[in-house]
Design a protein around this motif. Structure first.
Motif, PDB file in Angstrom:
ATOM      1  N   MET A   6       7.022  -1.010  -5.915  1.00  0.00           N
ATOM      2  CA  MET A   6       6.605  -0.776  -4.790  1.00  0.00           C
ATOM      3  C   MET A   6       6.246   0.262  -3.255  1.00  0.00           C
ATOM      4  O   MET A   6       7.763   1.280  -4.265  1.00  0.00           O
ATOM      5  N   GLY A   7       5.320   0.706  -3.391  1.00  0.00           N
ATOM      6  CA  GLY A   7       5.204   1.851  -2.952  1.00  0.00           C
ATOM      7  C   GLY A   7       3.432   2.018  -2.301  1.00  0.00           C
ATOM      8  O   GLY A   7       2.773   1.194  -2.103  1.00  0.00           O
ATOM      9  N   ARG A   8       3.036   3.337  -3.029  1.00  0.00           N
ATOM     10  CA  ARG A   8       1.816   3.640  -2.109  1.00  0.00           C
ATOM     11  C   ARG A   8       0.800   3.108  -3.540  1.00  0.00           C
ATOM     12  O   ARG A   8      -0.244   2.995  -2.456  1.00  0.00           O
ATOM     13  N   ASP A   9       0.828   2.256  -4.480  1.00  0.00           N
ATOM     14  CA  ASP A   9      -0.158   1.093  -4.594  1.00  0.00           C
ATOM     15  C   ASP A   9      -0.257  -0.066  -3.935  1.00  0.00           C
ATOM     16  O   ASP A   9      -1.010  -0.283  -3.552  1.00  0.00           O
ATOM     17  N   ASP A  10       0.796  -0.249  -3.494  1.00  0.00           N
ATOM     18  CA  ASP A  10       0.773  -1.402  -2.561  1.00  0.00           C
ATOM     19  C   ASP A  10       0.053  -0.964  -0.872  1.00  0.00           C
ATOM     20  O   ASP A  10      -0.704  -1.882  -1.012  1.00  0.00           O
ATOM     21  N   GLN A  11       0.684  -0.182  -1.059  1.00  0.00           N
ATOM     22  CA  GLN A  11      -0.196   0.412   0.645  1.00  0.00           C
ATOM     23  C   GLN A  11      -1.855   1.051   0.717  1.00  0.00           C
ATOM     24  O   GLN A  11      -2.919   0.286   1.319  1.00  0.00           O
ATOM     25  N   ALA A  12      -1.852   1.688  -0.897  1.00  0.00           N
ATOM     26  CA  ALA A  12      -3.373   1.311  -1.067  1.00  0.00           C
ATOM     27  C   ALA A  12      -4.097  -0.546  -0.980  1.00  0.00           C
ATOM     28  O   ALA A  12      -5.324   0.146  -0.481  1.00  0.00           O
ATOM     29  N   GLU A  13      -3.648  -0.912  -1.712  1.00  0.00           N
ATOM     30  CA  GLU A  13      -3.966  -2.575  -1.889  1.00  0.00           C
ATOM     31  C   GLU A  13      -3.900  -3.257  -0.416  1.00  0.00           C
ATOM     32  O   GLU A  13      -5.337  -3.662  -0.332  1.00  0.00           O
ATOM     33  N   GLU A  14      -3.294  -2.516   0.365  1.00  0.00           N
ATOM     34  CA  GLU A  14      -2.799  -3.673   1.135  1.00  0.00           C
ATOM     35  C   GLU A  14      -4.516  -2.964   2.326  1.00  0.00           C
ATOM     36  O   GLU A  14      -5.011  -3.679   3.408  1.00  0.00           O
ATOM     37  N   ARG A  15      -4.632  -1.333   2.324  1.00  0.00           N
ATOM     38  CA  ARG A  15      -5.555  -0.911   2.877  1.00  0.00           C
ATOM     39  C   ARG A  15      -6.889  -1.341   2.664  1.00  0.00           C
ATOM     40  O   ARG A  15      -7.640  -1.521   3.641  1.00  0.00           O
ATOM     41  N   TYR A  24       2.844   5.019   6.911  1.00  0.00           N
ATOM     42  CA  TYR A  24       3.524   3.974   5.806  1.00  0.00           C
ATOM     43  C   TYR A  24       4.623   5.080   5.542  1.00  0.00           C
ATOM     44  O   TYR A  24       4.425   6.455   5.621  1.00  0.00           O
ATOM     45  N   PRO A  25       5.745   4.500   5.548  1.00  0.00           N
ATOM     46  CA  PRO A  25       7.163   5.677   5.641  1.00  0.00           C
ATOM     47  C   PRO A  25       6.566   5.306   3.393  1.00  0.00           C
ATOM     48  O   PRO A  25       5.896   4.169   3.333  1.00  0.00           O
ATOM     49  N   ASP A  26       7.030   5.859   2.419  1.00  0.00           N
ATOM     50  CA  ASP A  26       7.241   6.219   1.117  1.00  0.00           C
ATOM     51  C   ASP A  26       7.212   4.368   0.822  1.00  0.00           C
ATOM     52  O   ASP A  26       7.062   4.148  -0.256  1.00  0.00           O
ATOM     53  N   GLU A  27       8.945   4.142   1.427  1.00  0.00           N
ATOM     54  CA  GLU A  27       8.570   2.788   1.003  1.00  0.00           C
ATOM     55  C   GLU A  27       8.575   1.915   2.054  1.00  0.00           C
ATOM     56  O   GLU A  27       8.932   0.691   1.404  1.00  0.00           O
ATOM     57  N   TYR A  28       7.528   1.923   2.619  1.00  0.00           N
ATOM     58  CA  TYR A  28       7.000   0.699   3.128  1.00  0.00           C
ATOM     59  C   TYR A  28       6.508  -0.651   1.894  1.00  0.00           C
ATOM     60  O   TYR A  28       5.765   0.707   0.622  1.00  0.00           O
ATOM     61  N   PRO A  29       6.546  -1.422   1.118  1.00  0.00           N
ATOM     62  CA  PRO A  29       6.802  -1.994   2.269  1.00  0.00           C
ATOM     63  C   PRO A  29       8.593  -2.718   2.380  1.00  0.00           C
ATOM     64  O   PRO A  29       8.596  -3.517   3.057  1.00  0.00           O
ATOM     65  N   GLN A  69      11.706  -7.746  10.077  1.00  0.00           N
ATOM     66  CA  GLN A  69      12.179  -8.220  10.218  1.00  0.00           C
ATOM     67  C   GLN A  69      12.407  -8.984   8.622  1.00  0.00           C
ATOM     68  O   GLN A  69      12.904  -8.996   7.843  1.00  0.00           O
ATOM     69  N   GLU A  70      11.049  -9.831   8.988  1.00  0.00           N
ATOM     70  CA  GLU A  70      10.812 -11.414   8.743  1.00  0.00           C
ATOM     71  C   GLU A  70      10.198 -10.852   7.183  1.00  0.00           C
ATOM     72  O   GLU A  70       9.887 -11.841   5.701  1.00  0.00           O
ATOM     73  N   ASN A  71       9.580 -10.497   7.363  1.00  0.00           N
ATOM     74  CA  ASN A  71       8.339  -9.527   6.127  1.00  0.00           C
ATOM     75  C   ASN A  71       8.872  -8.656   5.411  1.00  0.00           C
ATOM     76  O   ASN A  71       7.670  -7.777   4.373  1.00  0.00           O
ATOM     77  N   LEU A  72       9.769  -8.036   5.079  1.00  0.00           N
ATOM     78  CA  LEU A  72      10.120  -6.899   4.751  1.00  0.00           C
ATOM     79  C   LEU A  72      10.155  -7.389   2.996  1.00  0.00           C
ATOM     80  O   LEU A  72       9.875  -8.217   2.284  1.00  0.00           O
ATOM     81  N   GLY A  73       9.131  -6.300   2.412  1.00  0.00           N
ATOM     82  CA  GLY A  73       9.115  -6.768   1.403  1.00  0.00           C
ATOM     83  C   GLY A  73       7.770  -7.230   0.921  1.00  0.00           C
ATOM     84  O   GLY A  73       7.140  -7.083  -0.086  1.00  0.00           O
ATOM     85  N   MET A  74       7.145  -7.009   1.988  1.00  0.00           N
ATOM     86  CA  MET A  74       5.606  -7.888   1.828  1.00  0.00           C
ATOM     87  C   MET A  74       5.024  -7.106   2.285  1.00  0.00           C
ATOM     88  O   MET A  74       5.488  -6.184   3.611  1.00  0.00           O
TER      89      MET A  74
END
Length: 231
Positions: free
Chosen positions: A1-10, A56-61, A99-104
């Motif tokens: 997970m990383g930039r691709d996930d961030q772009a998709e969320e945007r 976003y930090p690099d490690e988001y989400p 905290q409940e949604n880390l990783g998503m």
């Protein structure tokens, strides 16, 4: 997970929010306008709002996003909401959500939680103001009602009333007794009844009164004492 996930969320966020509600700053940083819905203020032309600044930090989400809350430029103020004063409280309300949604992808969930917390905060403050108004009105009503209420009966107030009542009854009794005695006294001092000549003769008082009595009903008394009655 990383930039691709961030772009998709945007992309998802851009489909949810209006164009004027989302402002891109960079590939990893943007702002969302969060508009509040306040019950009872539906007819207000512009509801209160605030800006959620996201980076976003690099490690988001897998790692929590950097968040900040800002006032919406040129937005009307609300008497029960100030982002400068409420920022820390609102951010603390979403810590558990993060905290409940880390990783998503969690930005929309965070926005929803912040919106609900802000609306609840405003409503609570409105309720406090309304309660204070009601208490003031009730206090004024109680003061008004005191004009039509008697003194509450307690053992102390009853004894005080009883003492005053007995004293009043005794004073009334004395007054009535004095009036009765005065009436009797006046009856005894009445002017004596003036007797006629016949009454004087019958009582053996004829001739003993004042000479020259010209009572029309008197009878001659001269020689009466010398008369004798034969049986």
């Amino acid at each position: 997970m990383g930039r691709d996930d961030q772009a998709e969320e945007r992309e998802v966020l851009q489909s949810i929010f209006l164009e004027e509600e989302i402002t891109d700053i960079s590939d990893t940083e943007f702002r969302l306008q969060v508009k509040l819905d306040i019950p009872g203020e539906e007819e207000v032309e512009e509801q209160p709002s605030f800006l959620l600044h996201i980076r976003y930090p690099d490690e988001y989400p897998d790692k929590a996003p950097h968040l900040d809350l800002l006032a919406t430029p040129d937005a009307p103020s609300h008497p029960h909401f100030s982002i400068s004063e409420d920022r820390d409280h609102l951010l603390s309300t979403v810590e558990e959500t993060i905290q409940e949604n880390l990783g998503m992808a969690m930005i929309f969930t965070i926005v929803s939680a912040l919106k609900e917390a802000a609306e609840q905060l405003i409503q609570e403050r409105k309720d406090v103001v309304e309660k204070e108004k009601e208490e003031v009105a009730l206090a004024a009503e109680r003061e008004e009602n005191k004009k039509f209420q008697g003194t509450p009966v307690t053992p102390e107030t009853f004894l005080k009333w009883r003492e005053g009542f007995l004293k009043e009854m005794e004073e009334l009794r004395i007054k009535e007794e004095e009036e009765r005695l005065a009436e009797l006294k006046r009856a005894k001092i009445k002017e004596p009844v003036k007797l006629t000549g016949r009454q004087l003769w019958e009582k053996g008082l004829a001739g003993k009164g004042d000479e020259g009595d010209d009572d029309d009903e008197s009878v001659p008394t001269e020689g009466v004492e010398k008369l004798s009655v034969e049986a």
